[in-house]
Scaffold this motif. Structure first.
Motif, short mmCIF file in Angstrom:
data_model
loop_
_atom_site.label_atom_id
_atom_site.label_comp_id
_atom_site.label_asym_id
_atom_site.label_seq_id
_atom_site.Cartn_x
_atom_site.Cartn_y
_atom_site.Cartn_z
N ARG A 49 -115.33 -33.89 20.66
CA ARG A 49 -116.81 -33.21 20.45
C ARG A 49 -117.90 -33.77 19.53
N VAL A 59 -124.98 -28.64 18.66
CA VAL A 59 -123.39 -28.25 19.06
C VAL A 59 -123.01 -26.98 17.95
N TYR A 87 -119.61 -30.03 29.25
CA TYR A 87 -120.00 -30.48 27.96
C TYR A 87 -120.73 -31.90 28.00
N LEU A 115 -120.33 -25.09 16.85
CA LEU A 115 -118.85 -25.10 16.86
C LEU A 115 -118.20 -23.81 16.47
N LEU A 167 -119.63 -24.32 21.59
CA LEU A 167 -118.27 -24.65 21.90
C LEU A 167 -117.07 -23.96 21.42
N HIS A 202 -128.21 -27.93 24.03
CA HIS A 202 -127.45 -27.07 23.13
C HIS A 202 -126.24 -26.59 24.04
N VAL A 203 -125.18 -26.44 22.90
CA VAL A 203 -123.96 -26.08 23.56
C VAL A 203 -123.22 -25.19 22.38
N ARG A 257 -124.71 -32.55 26.84
CA ARG A 257 -124.94 -33.36 25.85
C ARG A 257 -125.55 -34.54 26.20
#
Length: 188
Positions: free
Chosen positions: A77, A83, A53, A85, A65, A62-63, A57
């Motif tokens: 976070r 992100v 992460y 979520l 999570l 882009h994540v 980041r």
């Protein structure tokens, strides 16, 4: 956030006990992949997940999570449009997890929630969009999660193996070297 179902994704996962030198390698890999446009799927646990992460980041990547419950590791976070979520695993993810965990009936509710999110990390929010590959670290160097020493990460590896996904386990020296040769590790 971009439409992640149309982008390249990988699962970045691993043990809470990942060695510090490997955590640095993981951050570097995640940063390089983010710069190349890859979307990280991870779970936010201490250790490998949080290093993936941070690396993604840090490169403004882009994540996706996937958390086991909304307050899990909440202080770690970011809240922005890069992100995506997912605050808890779906009912379908729980059913999937029960299929892949040999001791499901004996697990606590918290353990079940943790393991259910593994399906999302590997197969996406819809459980039908597999990541292109998995990068991880487990103490046993497992590729399929069959050894109990693979810990909680073994659940994700069993799902990945079942779906024929490539796994790069950084506990294996040849895999760590391959990651470096493939250019996924930026020079420090």
């Amino acid at each position: 956030m971009t439409n992640v179902s149309q982008t390249l994704t990988y699962a970045g996962i691993g043990s809470r006990k990942t060695p510090s030198d490997v955590l640095e390698l993981i951050e570097s890999i995640a940063a390089t992949l983010a710069l190349r446009g890859w979307v990280l799927r991870t779970g936010g646990s201490p250790g490998a997940d949080q290093s993936f992460y941070r690396g993604a980041r840090g490169a403004h990547g882009h994540v996706e999570l996937y958390l086991p419950w909304p307050s899990f590791e909440a202080a770690r976070r970011d809240e922005d449009n890069e992100v995506c979520l997912f605050p808890r695993a779906s009912d379908d993810a729980h059913a999937l997890a029960a299929r892949f965990h040999p001791g499901w009936d004996g697990l606590s509710p918290a353990a079940r929630h943790l393991l259910a999110r593994d399906g999302h990390q590997v197969l996406g929010a819809d459980l039908a969009t597999p990541a292109q590959f998995v990068v991880c670290w487990t103490a046993d160097g497992s590729l399929d999660g069959s050894d109990p020493r693979s810990g909680g990460t073994g659940q994700a590896l069993r799902i990945a193996h079942h779906h024929g996904l490539p796994v790069l386990n950084l506990a294996r020296p040849d895999h760590a070297r391959r990651a470096a040769r493939a250019g996924t590790v930026r020079k420090r």
